[in-house]
Design a protein around this motif. Structure first.
Motif, mmCIF file in Angstrom:
data_model
loop_
_atom_site.group_PDB
_atom_site.id
_atom_site.type_symbol
_atom_site.label_atom_id
_atom_site.label_comp_id
_atom_site.label_asym_id
_atom_site.label_seq_id
_atom_site.Cartn_x
_atom_site.Cartn_y
_atom_site.Cartn_z
ATOM 1 N N THR A 150 0.824 -1.200 0.000
ATOM 2 C CA THR A 150 0.000 0.000 0.000
ATOM 3 C C THR A 150 0.864 1.259 0.000
ATOM 4 O OG1 THR A 150 -0.123 0.067 2.427
ATOM 5 C CG2 THR A 150 -1.796 -1.224 1.272
ATOM 6 N N VAL A 184 -3.934 0.805 -2.640
ATOM 7 C CA VAL A 184 -3.143 -0.419 -2.765
ATOM 8 C C VAL A 184 -2.358 -0.296 -4.066
ATOM 9 C CG1 VAL A 184 -3.234 -2.913 -3.126
ATOM 10 C CG2 VAL A 184 -4.746 -1.848 -1.446
ATOM 11 N N LEU A 231 -6.861 -6.341 4.517
ATOM 12 C CA LEU A 231 -6.963 -4.899 4.258
ATOM 13 C C LEU A 231 -7.737 -4.163 5.346
ATOM 14 C CD1 LEU A 231 -7.745 -5.162 0.449
ATOM 15 C CD2 LEU A 231 -5.595 -4.369 1.476
#
Length: 266
Positions: free
Chosen positions: A49, A54, A85
């Motif tokens: 990221t 991302v 995430l």
């Protein structure tokens, strides 16, 4: 067997071969230049990221793949990827069963699907074959990633008995292995002409898929998962909605996308 029965005939009902369909989609994608990675080597092991985006993913083969946007449409694997995430999709693995059986040569082929809505048993023809497919059951089998997909032969026999309650006598061609009263049901099905298998269907609490952007901090992550037992039915429409959202459209042919957003569970 005397049966006083009634039913509803839906002329527009249909069935198809999902294996044939997915292979056709694969060919279309490859002809359009899509780079498809299959097998364990393509499994995502980490995300890279940069700020609110991302930038790339690393797969099990060690390769790092960069992209402008990332769509997580991984079925039962979507919850794991979302967790990496910081997102939660609330997907749950519902285990379903399918039994394949041959039709007796003296019996006519099915021309449409049959549904026993009381017992939730569904019978479909396998086109181009003398087999039919019997499906049903919903087992709440545990946490995603820790559930066995191994088929329980007891469930296969239950499906068989439920289907035979509304199919004509002798319609199915099989012979259970009864050589030994103490043998488990798995041996009854062995060499019987019946095939039992199971699958995990990723289900959401409200039975609607999750379609749309990540509710977290990454603005270029999108989800399309949680379609339950009708993923093929919902698949094309879900992809159409997601493609529209990714293009910045919010009125996609009159379809309200808000009920499908991931943040409805927040």
């Amino acid at each position: 067997r005397l049966c006083h029965c009634s039913g509803v005939f839906t002329e527009s009902d249909s069935s198809g071969d999902i294996h044939q369909y997915t292979n056709a989609v694969l060919n279309v994608c490859q002809n359009a230049g899509v780079d498809i990675r299959l097998g364990k080597g393509g499994q995502v092991v980490s995300f890279q990221t940069a700020g609110s985006r991302v930038s790339s993913v690393t797969v099990a083969s060690g390769e790092t793949i960069k992209a402008d946007d990332f769509v997580i449409a991984a079925g039962n694997g979507a919850e794991r990827l979302a967790g990496m995430l910081g997102d939660t999709l609330l997907l749950y693995p519902i285990k379903g069963y399918v039994l394949e059986a041959r039709r007796s040569v003296s019996e006519p082929p099915l021309k449409t699907n049959l549904v026993d809505d009381v017992n939730k048993v569904y019978v479909s023809p396998i086109h181009g074959s003398d087999k039919i497919r019997i499906s049903g059951f919903a087992e709440f089998a545990g946490r995603m990633g820790a559930v066995s997909t191994e088929a329980d032969p007891n469930r296969g026999l239950e499906l068989l008995r439920k289907a035979e309650e509304f199919l004509p006598d002798g319609y199915l061609d099989y012979k259970l292995n009864t050589s030994g009263a103490t043998k488990p049901n798995g041996d009854l099905i062995a060499h019987s002409g019946l095939i039992v298998h199971s699958c995990l269907r990723s289900q959401t609490p409200d039975d609607l898929p999750v379609i749309g952007p990540s509710p977290g901090k990454f603005e270029n992550v999108w989800y399309n998962a949680g379609h339950g037992h009708i993923g093929w039915t919902r698949g094309v429409g879900s992809a159409h909605i997601l493609a529209g959202l990714m293009r910045g459209q919010h009125d996609i042919e009159g379809i309200d996308h808000k009920p499908y957003l991931v943040d409805r569970f927040s």
